[in-house]
Design a protein around this motif. Structure first.
Motif, PDB file in Angstrom:
ATOM      1  N   LEU A  25      56.069  56.405 -49.659  1.00 56.30           N
ATOM      2  CA  LEU A  25      54.746  55.749 -49.466  1.00 56.30           C
ATOM      3  C   LEU A  25      54.241  54.717 -48.627  1.00 56.30           C
ATOM      4  O   LEU A  25      53.409  55.321 -48.052  1.00 56.30           O
ATOM      5  CB  LEU A  25      54.641  55.319 -50.938  1.00 56.30           C
ATOM      6  CG  LEU A  25      54.829  55.479 -52.043  1.00 56.30           C
ATOM      7  CD1 LEU A  25      55.159  55.038 -53.006  1.00 56.30           C
ATOM      8  CD2 LEU A  25      53.710  57.042 -52.368  1.00 56.30           C
ATOM      9  N   GLU A  26      55.527  54.177 -48.234  1.00 61.75           N
ATOM     10  CA  GLU A  26      54.939  53.178 -46.999  1.00 61.75           C
ATOM     11  C   GLU A  26      54.391  53.305 -46.045  1.00 61.75           C
ATOM     12  O   GLU A  26      53.324  53.044 -45.275  1.00 61.75           O
ATOM     13  CB  GLU A  26      55.915  51.797 -46.574  1.00 61.75           C
ATOM     14  CG  GLU A  26      55.902  51.009 -47.808  1.00 61.75           C
ATOM     15  CD  GLU A  26      57.031  50.183 -47.708  1.00 61.75           C
ATOM     16  OE1 GLU A  26      58.223  51.052 -46.890  1.00 61.75           O
ATOM     17  OE2 GLU A  26      57.298  48.907 -47.991  1.00 61.75           O
ATOM     18  N   ARG A  27      54.672  54.718 -45.219  1.00 58.28           N
ATOM     19  CA  ARG A  27      54.861  55.455 -44.482  1.00 58.28           C
ATOM     20  C   ARG A  27      53.031  56.491 -44.297  1.00 58.28           C
ATOM     21  O   ARG A  27      52.508  56.597 -43.223  1.00 58.28           O
ATOM     22  CB  ARG A  27      55.601  56.647 -44.248  1.00 58.28           C
ATOM     23  CG  ARG A  27      56.535  55.937 -43.088  1.00 58.28           C
ATOM     24  CD  ARG A  27      57.738  56.942 -42.965  1.00 58.28           C
ATOM     25  NE  ARG A  27      58.125  57.812 -44.259  1.00 58.28           N
ATOM     26  CZ  ARG A  27      59.057  58.502 -44.904  1.00 58.28           C
ATOM     27  NH1 ARG A  27      59.683  57.196 -44.574  1.00 58.28           N
ATOM     28  NH2 ARG A  27      59.091  59.387 -44.941  1.00 58.28           N
ATOM     29  N   GLY A  28      52.957  56.531 -45.280  1.00 61.88           N
ATOM     30  CA  GLY A  28      51.186  57.425 -45.958  1.00 61.88           C
ATOM     31  C   GLY A  28      50.850  58.633 -44.865  1.00 61.88           C
ATOM     32  O   GLY A  28      50.005  58.830 -45.055  1.00 61.88           O
ATOM     33  N   ASP A  29      52.256  58.999 -45.119  1.00 67.14           N
ATOM     34  CA  ASP A  29      52.011  60.328 -44.136  1.00 67.14           C
ATOM     35  C   ASP A  29      52.149  61.406 -45.599  1.00 67.14           C
ATOM     36  O   ASP A  29      52.613  62.390 -44.876  1.00 67.14           O
ATOM     37  CB  ASP A  29      53.474  60.701 -43.370  1.00 67.14           C
ATOM     38  CG  ASP A  29      54.686  60.279 -43.415  1.00 67.14           C
ATOM     39  OD1 ASP A  29      55.126  59.934 -44.694  1.00 67.14           O
ATOM     40  OD2 ASP A  29      55.502  60.911 -42.467  1.00 67.14           O
ATOM     41  N   VAL A  30      51.853  61.646 -46.658  1.00 71.22           N
ATOM     42  CA  VAL A  30      52.047  62.326 -47.440  1.00 71.22           C
ATOM     43  C   VAL A  30      50.554  62.359 -48.411  1.00 71.22           C
ATOM     44  O   VAL A  30      49.815  61.496 -48.092  1.00 71.22           O
ATOM     45  CB  VAL A  30      53.154  61.557 -48.879  1.00 71.22           C
ATOM     46  CG1 VAL A  30      53.200  62.322 -50.059  1.00 71.22           C
ATOM     47  CG2 VAL A  30      54.863  61.334 -48.052  1.00 71.22           C
ATOM     48  N   ALA A  31      50.379  63.684 -49.159  1.00 65.53           N
ATOM     49  CA  ALA A  31      48.879  64.021 -49.298  1.00 65.53           C
ATOM     50  C   ALA A  31      49.081  62.831 -50.908  1.00 65.53           C
ATOM     51  O   ALA A  31      49.823  62.406 -50.998  1.00 65.53           O
ATOM     52  CB  ALA A  31      48.958  65.688 -49.393  1.00 65.53           C
ATOM     53  N   LEU A  32      48.078  63.402 -50.842  1.00 64.02           N
ATOM     54  CA  LEU A  32      47.505  62.047 -51.582  1.00 64.02           C
ATOM     55  C   LEU A  32      47.993  62.439 -53.146  1.00 64.02           C
ATOM     56  O   LEU A  32      48.503  61.683 -54.152  1.00 64.02           O
ATOM     57  CB  LEU A  32      45.525  62.314 -51.957  1.00 64.02           C
ATOM     58  CG  LEU A  32      45.201  61.413 -53.571  1.00 64.02           C
ATOM     59  CD1 LEU A  32      45.714  59.836 -53.815  1.00 64.02           C
ATOM     60  CD2 LEU A  32      43.716  61.492 -53.627  1.00 64.02           C
ATOM     61  N   ASP A  33      48.214  63.890 -53.887  1.00 61.15           N
ATOM     62  CA  ASP A  33      48.304  64.661 -54.706  1.00 61.15           C
ATOM     63  C   ASP A  33      50.563  64.244 -54.757  1.00 61.15           C
ATOM     64  O   ASP A  33      50.314  63.810 -55.990  1.00 61.15           O
ATOM     65  CB  ASP A  33      48.363  66.444 -54.854  1.00 61.15           C
ATOM     66  CG  ASP A  33      47.128  66.579 -55.239  1.00 61.15           C
ATOM     67  OD1 ASP A  33      46.354  65.274 -56.164  1.00 61.15           O
ATOM     68  OD2 ASP A  33      46.922  67.493 -55.511  1.00 61.15           O
ATOM     69  N   ASP A  34      50.713  64.590 -53.379  1.00 58.99           N
ATOM     70  CA  ASP A  34      52.286  63.863 -53.341  1.00 58.99           C
ATOM     71  C   ASP A  34      51.895  62.467 -53.398  1.00 58.99           C
ATOM     72  O   ASP A  34      52.835  62.423 -53.873  1.00 58.99           O
ATOM     73  CB  ASP A  34      53.061  64.247 -52.434  1.00 58.99           C
ATOM     74  CG  ASP A  34      52.702  66.213 -52.268  1.00 58.99           C
ATOM     75  OD1 ASP A  34      52.802  66.376 -52.956  1.00 58.99           O
ATOM     76  OD2 ASP A  34      52.869  66.661 -51.186  1.00 58.99           O
TER      77      ASP A  34
END
Length: 80
Positions: A25-34
């Motif tokens: 979550l901190e990296r922010g490289d995950v799609a919104l739904d994920d």
């Protein structure tokens, strides 16, 4: 994500997975739904860790001691 349900995880497993979730979550490289799914899993993992710590604390409080503070045994912990 883990195949085990949160309720089946040990404290150590839940804490390790929670650290992975927070890192993602901190990296922010995950799609919104994920991200939403990760956040929900993280909240459940946090709750599991708190529950396991509370159980351990209650067990520690159940250890009986003598007048000098030496452990002499334990008594059953109610509610566990």
């Amino acid at each position: 994500m883990s195949e085990k349900t949160v309720d089946d995880l040990t404290f150590e497993e839940a804490m390790a997975e929670l650290e992975r979730v927070v890192g993602q979550l901190e990296r922010g490289d995950v799609a919104l739904d994920d991200s939403i799914k990760l956040y929900e899993r993280g909240a459940a993992l946090k709750k599991r860790c708190e529950q396991k710590l509370k159980e351990a604390e209650e067990k520690v409080h159940a250890i009986t001691t003598d007048a000098e503070g030496n452990a002499t045994g334990s008594r059953p912990v109610e509610g566990l």
